[in-house]
Write a protein that holds these residues in place. Structure first.
Motif, mmCIF file in Angstrom:
data_model
loop_
_atom_site.group_PDB
_atom_site.id
_atom_site.type_symbol
_atom_site.label_atom_id
_atom_site.label_comp_id
_atom_site.label_asym_id
_atom_site.label_seq_id
_atom_site.Cartn_x
_atom_site.Cartn_y
_atom_site.Cartn_z
ATOM 1 N N GLU A 371 -29.715 -35.356 -47.031
ATOM 2 C CA GLU A 371 -30.264 -34.103 -47.560
ATOM 3 C C GLU A 371 -30.222 -33.009 -46.497
ATOM 4 O O GLU A 371 -29.891 -31.843 -46.811
ATOM 5 C CB GLU A 371 -31.698 -34.322 -48.035
ATOM 6 C CG GLU A 371 -31.802 -35.094 -49.342
ATOM 7 C CD GLU A 371 -33.215 -35.153 -49.880
ATOM 8 O OE1 GLU A 371 -33.389 -35.201 -51.109
ATOM 9 O OE2 GLU A 371 -34.165 -35.138 -49.063
ATOM 10 N N GLY A 372 -30.571 -33.357 -45.264
ATOM 11 C CA GLY A 372 -30.514 -32.366 -44.191
ATOM 12 C C GLY A 372 -29.105 -31.841 -43.994
ATOM 13 O O GLY A 372 -28.890 -30.630 -43.820
ATOM 14 N N TRP A 373 -28.128 -32.737 -44.050
ATOM 15 C CA TRP A 373 -26.715 -32.325 -43.937
ATOM 16 C C TRP A 373 -26.318 -31.428 -45.102
ATOM 17 O O TRP A 373 -25.643 -30.403 -44.914
ATOM 18 C CB TRP A 373 -25.844 -33.581 -43.898
ATOM 19 C CG TRP A 373 -24.381 -33.299 -43.973
ATOM 20 C CD1 TRP A 373 -23.554 -32.933 -42.951
ATOM 21 C CD2 TRP A 373 -23.570 -33.349 -45.153
ATOM 22 N NE1 TRP A 373 -22.268 -32.753 -43.416
ATOM 23 C CE2 TRP A 373 -22.250 -33.003 -44.769
ATOM 24 C CE3 TRP A 373 -23.825 -33.661 -46.490
ATOM 25 C CZ2 TRP A 373 -21.194 -32.957 -45.677
ATOM 26 C CZ3 TRP A 373 -22.773 -33.625 -47.388
ATOM 27 C CH2 TRP A 373 -21.477 -33.276 -46.984
ATOM 28 N N ALA A 374 -26.746 -31.781 -46.313
ATOM 29 C CA ALA A 374 -26.399 -30.999 -47.500
ATOM 30 C C ALA A 374 -26.997 -29.600 -47.429
ATOM 31 O O ALA A 374 -26.348 -28.608 -47.778
ATOM 32 C CB ALA A 374 -26.883 -31.713 -48.763
ATOM 33 N N ILE A 375 -28.228 -29.505 -46.962
ATOM 34 C CA ILE A 375 -28.877 -28.192 -46.832
ATOM 35 C C ILE A 375 -28.137 -27.327 -45.816
ATOM 36 O O ILE A 375 -27.921 -26.121 -46.034
ATOM 37 C CB ILE A 375 -30.356 -28.366 -46.438
ATOM 38 C CG1 ILE A 375 -31.152 -28.917 -47.621
ATOM 39 C CG2 ILE A 375 -30.961 -27.045 -45.969
ATOM 40 C CD1 ILE A 375 -32.582 -29.287 -47.291
ATOM 41 N N GLU A 376 -27.728 -27.928 -44.704
ATOM 42 C CA GLU A 376 -26.968 -27.167 -43.699
ATOM 43 C C GLU A 376 -25.657 -26.647 -44.286
ATOM 44 O O GLU A 376 -25.263 -25.497 -44.042
ATOM 45 C CB GLU A 376 -26.690 -28.048 -42.480
ATOM 46 C CG GLU A 376 -27.926 -28.326 -41.638
ATOM 47 C CD GLU A 376 -27.629 -29.213 -40.445
ATOM 48 O OE1 GLU A 376 -26.473 -29.695 -40.326
ATOM 49 O OE2 GLU A 376 -28.542 -29.434 -39.629
ATOM 50 N N LYS A 377 -24.971 -27.467 -45.074
ATOM 51 C CA LYS A 377 -23.714 -27.049 -45.681
ATOM 52 C C LYS A 377 -23.931 -25.939 -46.714
ATOM 53 O O LYS A 377 -23.136 -24.994 -46.805
ATOM 54 C CB LYS A 377 -23.021 -28.242 -46.342
ATOM 55 C CG LYS A 377 -22.519 -29.281 -45.358
ATOM 56 C CD LYS A 377 -21.518 -28.673 -44.385
ATOM 57 C CE LYS A 377 -21.011 -29.694 -43.391
ATOM 58 N NZ LYS A 377 -20.060 -29.077 -42.401
ATOM 59 N N LEU A 378 -25.017 -26.062 -47.481
ATOM 60 C CA LEU A 378 -25.321 -25.024 -48.472
ATOM 61 C C LEU A 378 -25.646 -23.698 -47.798
ATOM 62 O O LEU A 378 -25.268 -22.624 -48.290
ATOM 63 C CB LEU A 378 -26.486 -25.470 -49.353
ATOM 64 C CG LEU A 378 -26.182 -26.580 -50.370
ATOM 65 C CD1 LEU A 378 -27.467 -27.019 -51.058
ATOM 66 C CD2 LEU A 378 -25.173 -26.103 -51.411
ATOM 67 N N LYS A 379 -26.341 -23.759 -46.683
ATOM 68 C CA LYS A 379 -26.671 -22.529 -45.956
ATOM 69 C C LYS A 379 -25.417 -21.878 -45.379
ATOM 70 O O LYS A 379 -25.342 -20.646 -45.279
ATOM 71 C CB LYS A 379 -27.670 -22.837 -44.839
ATOM 72 C CG LYS A 379 -29.074 -23.115 -45.334
ATOM 73 C CD LYS A 379 -30.028 -23.383 -44.177
ATOM 74 C CE LYS A 379 -31.454 -23.592 -44.685
ATOM 75 N NZ LYS A 379 -32.408 -23.888 -43.580
ATOM 76 N N GLU A 380 -24.456 -22.704 -45.018
ATOM 77 C CA GLU A 380 -23.203 -22.147 -44.484
ATOM 78 C C GLU A 380 -22.412 -21.433 -45.576
ATOM 79 O O GLU A 380 -21.816 -20.380 -45.330
ATOM 80 C CB GLU A 380 -22.346 -23.271 -43.883
ATOM 81 C CG GLU A 380 -22.905 -23.830 -42.589
ATOM 82 C CD GLU A 380 -22.085 -25.009 -42.079
ATOM 83 O OE1 GLU A 380 -21.038 -25.317 -42.695
ATOM 84 O OE2 GLU A 380 -22.500 -25.631 -41.089
#
Length: 502
Positions: A371-380
């Motif tokens: 989830e942390g990785w997914a949130i970082e990708k979404l923010k990018e």
């Protein structure tokens, strides 16, 4: 209607949810702790504490009792069991000192497990990942609920002193060792190495499973971070202490007596064990899906609250390698199968319990990391209505979180048969059927005879075979049986035998 729904959501703060989660978990513990009053020592509980009980009766000296415990370690190390630290603790069974004090054992085991898990999860989720304390509390309560309610063995988990001391206590101490290791890396304060070393001194002389858990985590930290931080090798101090204790117990003459002449290290067996452990991880997960379906509903709740907590987190920690991390978590979980597979002997349900508790932690951390990785990708990327909903806490709670919670409630309803196998239901059935009270009365009748010093040949009343979640090895009609022998020695009788059933 929308305004009312919005106000209702605003009224339900993170703090209130955390308080509700803790209250629900504590409520779920009430039946477990209630049944503690019915728990009784048996079998190994008596066998390991014969000398300490005798020393206490003769001297009422703590020092003499501790000397007797050390003698027990020596005797067992040479003849039967190399786990020198837990054997020492085995010999301090409550009723070696005070009759009818065994009820304290389940309270202690539950307390230690809650403490170790809570401290560990709080540090990882708050101090490392950067979520607020409310989300750490929520995730901790969910994990502990799953840990106790669907534990493979209630005896190992709570009600059998020797079993729980051998598995649950080292597991909790191992989690503390991991916490201190993480604290050292984050703060560079050397006192955390000292605390971790104390923990590993105990873990190294106890459960193979807990030792493996810490060894793998420490090794991964040193391997991953030595280029960036040379001082990470200070972790070698607690690692070496734990490894030394581990080797000492492995080379015990008692282990060879217990496991047979084939006991020892063989490279071919080790390679086969790794392969079998990795495959076993898949098959057991399939069994969990069938038999412990509700833990996957709990994982869904962890994902819902975990995402919200990660949106609010304040930390520089990055989630760069999700596949690598999930793979490592799977490896840690699978490693818990290795000791039992390698030994190739019949084992208690302790290993199964350690596998389950490690599985819960591995899945929780995998969920949070992905989830942390997914949130970082979404923010990018930062574009799109769906992305906006997932990255805004208020919108996420209203449009995703609420739906996910309703889905969890629906899944719980459809999987309600799983609740029939939870520990609270087992306790309720055992108590409401009258079997628990019947067991208590029969044990009381036995204790009246066993505590009477004027009775040298003890003929005990039979007890019912239905023990529910409890653990009891009854005295038998065979005077030479193990349980008869250890009870006879513990209570200083010439003979202990079960009277024939009428």
């Amino acid at each position: 209607m929308r305004k009312k729904w919005k106000r209702a959501q605003e009224a339900v703060s993170d703090k209130k949810i955390a308080i509700a989660a803790v209250a629900a978990f504590l409520l779920s513990l009430a039946p477990i702790l209630y049944l503690a009053g019915y728990a009784r020592p048996s079998g190994d509980d008596y066998g390991y504490s014969v000398y300490t009980h005798a020393a206490w009766l003769d001297t009422h000296s703590v020092v003499e009792a501790l000397k007797a415990a050390a003698y027990t370690v020596k005797e067992m190390y040479l003849s039967w069991n190399g786990d020198w630290c837990t054997v020492f603790l085995f010999s301090l069974m409550p009723e070696a000192f005070v009759p009818y004090s065994y009820w304290t054992a389940p309270y202690f085991m539950v307390g230690v497990t809650v403490l170790g898990t809570t401290v560990f999860l709080y540090y990882v989720i708050v101090k490392i990942v950067g979520c607020s304390w409310e989300y750490a509390v929520i995730l901790d309560a969910l994990t502990l609920f799953a840990s106790f309610q669907f534990i493979p063995s209630t005896a190992i988990g709570m009600y059998w002193y020797v079993g729980a001391m051998h598995y649950m206590v080292p597991h909790a101490v191992a989690l503390l060792a991991l916490t201190f290791g993480f604290r050292y890396y984050k703060t560079r304060k050397i006192r955390n190495i000292a605390y971790a070393s104390l923990c590993m001194f105990m873990v190294g002389g106890s459960s193979y499973f807990s030792s493996l858990l810490v060894f793998m985590a420490y090794a991964a930290m040193m391997l991953l971070f030595f280029r960036k931080r040379k001082d990470v090798f200070y972790l070698l101090i607690p690692f070496s202490i734990g490894a030394a204790g581990f080797v000492v117990q492995c080379v015990s003459p008692g282990n060879r007596t217990r496991a047979g002449e084939a006991f020892g290290f063989h490279v071919s067996d080790a390679v086969a064990t790794v392969a079998q452990s990795l495959w076993q991880g898949i098959t057991v997960n399939g069994e969990y899906i069938k038999e412990k379906t509700l833990i996957y509903v709990i994982f869904l709740l962890c994902a819902v609250f975990g995402w919200a907590g990660l949106l609010k987190r304040k930390s520089s920690f990055r989630f760069r390698y999700p596949l690598l991390f999930v793979g490592f978590m799977y490896g840690v979980y699978s490693a818990m199968f290795a000791p039992a597979i390698y030994a190739a002997v019949d084992v208690s349900r302790g290993p199964e319990t350690m596998v389950y508790l490690t599985f819960l932690l591995a899945v929780l951390f995998s969920i949070l990391y992905v989830e942390g990785w997914a949130i970082e990708k979404l923010k990018e990327s930062g574009k799109g209505r769906f992305c906006e909903i997932l990255l805004d806490v208020a919108q996420y709670r209203a449009k995703v979180g609420a739906v996910a919670l309703l889905a969890a409630a629906a899944l719980t309803f459809f999987c309600r048969n799983s609740l029939m196998h939870c520990v609270d239901k087992q306790v309720f059935d055992y108590v409401s059927s009258g079997q628990a009270e019947d067991f208590r009365k029969q044990i009381a009748s036995q204790m009246e005879i066993l505590l009477d010093d004027s009775v040298k040949e003890a003929y005990l009343v039979p007890i019912n075979d239905e023990q529910g979640p409890l653990m009891h090895m009854p005295v038998t009609e065979d005077e030479e049986a193990f349980t008869n022998w250890v009870v006879k020695r513990f209570y200083r009788k010439d003979k202990v035998v079960m009277a024939p059933k009428q």
